[in-house]
Motif scaffolding. Structure first.
Motif, short mmCIF file in Angstrom:
data_model
loop_
_atom_site.label_atom_id
_atom_site.label_comp_id
_atom_site.label_asym_id
_atom_site.label_seq_id
_atom_site.Cartn_x
_atom_site.Cartn_y
_atom_site.Cartn_z
N LEU A 72 0.77 -1.17 0.02
CA LEU A 72 0.11 0.00 0.08
C LEU A 72 0.74 1.26 0.07
O LEU A 72 1.96 1.12 0.70
N PHE A 73 0.52 2.35 -0.72
CA PHE A 73 1.05 3.40 -0.67
C PHE A 73 0.30 4.55 -0.13
O PHE A 73 -1.03 4.49 -0.40
N TYR A 74 0.90 5.55 0.54
CA TYR A 74 0.07 6.60 0.99
C TYR A 74 0.84 8.06 0.38
O TYR A 74 1.97 8.18 0.31
N GLU B 86 -3.00 4.79 10.39
CA GLU B 86 -2.71 4.62 11.78
C GLU B 86 -1.28 4.66 12.31
O GLU B 86 -0.39 4.45 11.54
N ALA B 87 -1.34 5.35 13.56
CA ALA B 87 -0.17 5.74 14.18
C ALA B 87 0.79 4.21 14.38
O ALA B 87 2.02 4.35 14.34
N SER B 88 -0.04 3.20 14.50
CA SER B 88 0.79 1.81 14.83
C SER B 88 1.10 1.11 13.34
O SER B 88 1.84 0.15 13.36
N TRP B 89 0.85 1.90 12.30
CA TRP B 89 1.12 1.19 11.04
C TRP B 89 2.51 1.74 10.69
O TRP B 89 2.80 2.83 11.00
N LEU B 90 3.25 0.94 10.29
CA LEU B 90 4.76 1.45 9.63
C LEU B 90 4.51 2.13 8.39
O LEU B 90 4.01 1.44 7.51
N GLY C 270 9.76 9.03 -1.28
CA GLY C 270 10.26 10.05 -2.25
C GLY C 270 9.22 11.02 -2.75
O GLY C 270 7.94 10.73 -2.25
N TYR C 271 9.38 11.55 -3.60
CA TYR C 271 8.26 12.52 -4.17
C TYR C 271 8.15 12.55 -5.68
O TYR C 271 9.20 12.54 -6.56
N ASP C 272 6.75 12.57 -5.90
CA ASP C 272 6.44 12.48 -7.59
C ASP C 272 5.82 13.64 -8.00
O ASP C 272 5.09 14.30 -7.37
N VAL C 273 6.13 13.82 -9.23
CA VAL C 273 5.15 14.88 -9.98
C VAL C 273 4.35 14.22 -10.92
O VAL C 273 4.54 13.63 -11.70
N VAL D 193 5.25 10.27 -1.65
CA VAL D 193 5.12 8.74 -1.57
C VAL D 193 5.57 7.87 -0.43
O VAL D 193 6.78 8.10 -0.32
N SER D 194 4.56 7.58 0.35
CA SER D 194 5.34 6.44 1.52
C SER D 194 4.56 5.17 1.27
O SER D 194 3.36 4.99 0.79
N THR D 195 5.27 4.06 1.66
CA THR D 195 4.91 2.74 1.95
C THR D 195 4.27 2.64 3.22
O THR D 195 4.44 3.27 4.03
#
Length: 162
Positions: free
Chosen positions: A42-44, A83-87, A92-95, A153-155
């Motif tokens: 998943l990506f956030y 959630e705070a408990s999720w890693l 990076g950063y996407d355009v 972009v975060s995993t």
């Protein structure tokens, strides 16, 4: 390449940023589409508060304006952060290019990553690098017309049972 990508825009489940508001909505859309989510990542995404428009040939670095929502949003924008408990791990950063909806990333789709300094994920390391690439015309010269937005972009690793 992952063939189990859920197209939220076709299903009219995308918010004003062109993505799902939360993990449960995304997982439900995946289930409804019959996508296999076993071992999925998943990506956030978080959007930078400004955007800039281009004709694809040139970009006026003074043209930054407040971020606007995609007019084709299928649901109200009500993003729920992980959630705070999720890693989570920033990768990076996407355009990305917006027209009436979130279209794509010129870094990969237009091979701009071959000209720009990007990381192993085909992303800029910092927001400032993404901004500088736009200001310095890396995305000009016939790249893509439309509204350019920058997304972090975060995993995300969802806690078991969530």
């Amino acid at each position: 390449m992952n063939d189990n990508v859920v197209d939220l825009q076709t299903a009219w489940l995308h918010n004003g940023f062109g993505v799902a508001n939360d993990v449960p909505s995304l997982l439900q859309a995946a289930s409804d589409a019959g996508a296999n989510t076993v071992d999925s990542k998943l990506f956030y995404y978080e959007a930078y508060e400004q955007e800039i428009e281009t004709d694809g040939w040139s970009i006026d670095p003074s043209g930054w304006r407040p971020l606007t929502a995609a007019p084709s949003a299928g649901v109200e924008t009500a993003v729920v952060p992980p959630e705070a408990s999720w890693l989570t791990a920033l990768i990076g950063y996407d355009v990305v290019v917006f027209g009436d909806y979130l279209e794509h990333s010129p870094l990969s789709c237009n091979s701009i990553a071959g000209e720009a300094k990007v990381n192993a994920h085909c992303l800029f390391e910092t927001l400032e690098e993404a901004q500088a690439a736009i200001a310095n015309g890396v995305f000009g010269g016939g790249c893509e017309d439309g509204v350019y937005q920058i997304f972090s972009v975060s995993t995300v690793e969802v806690e078991a049972g969530a």
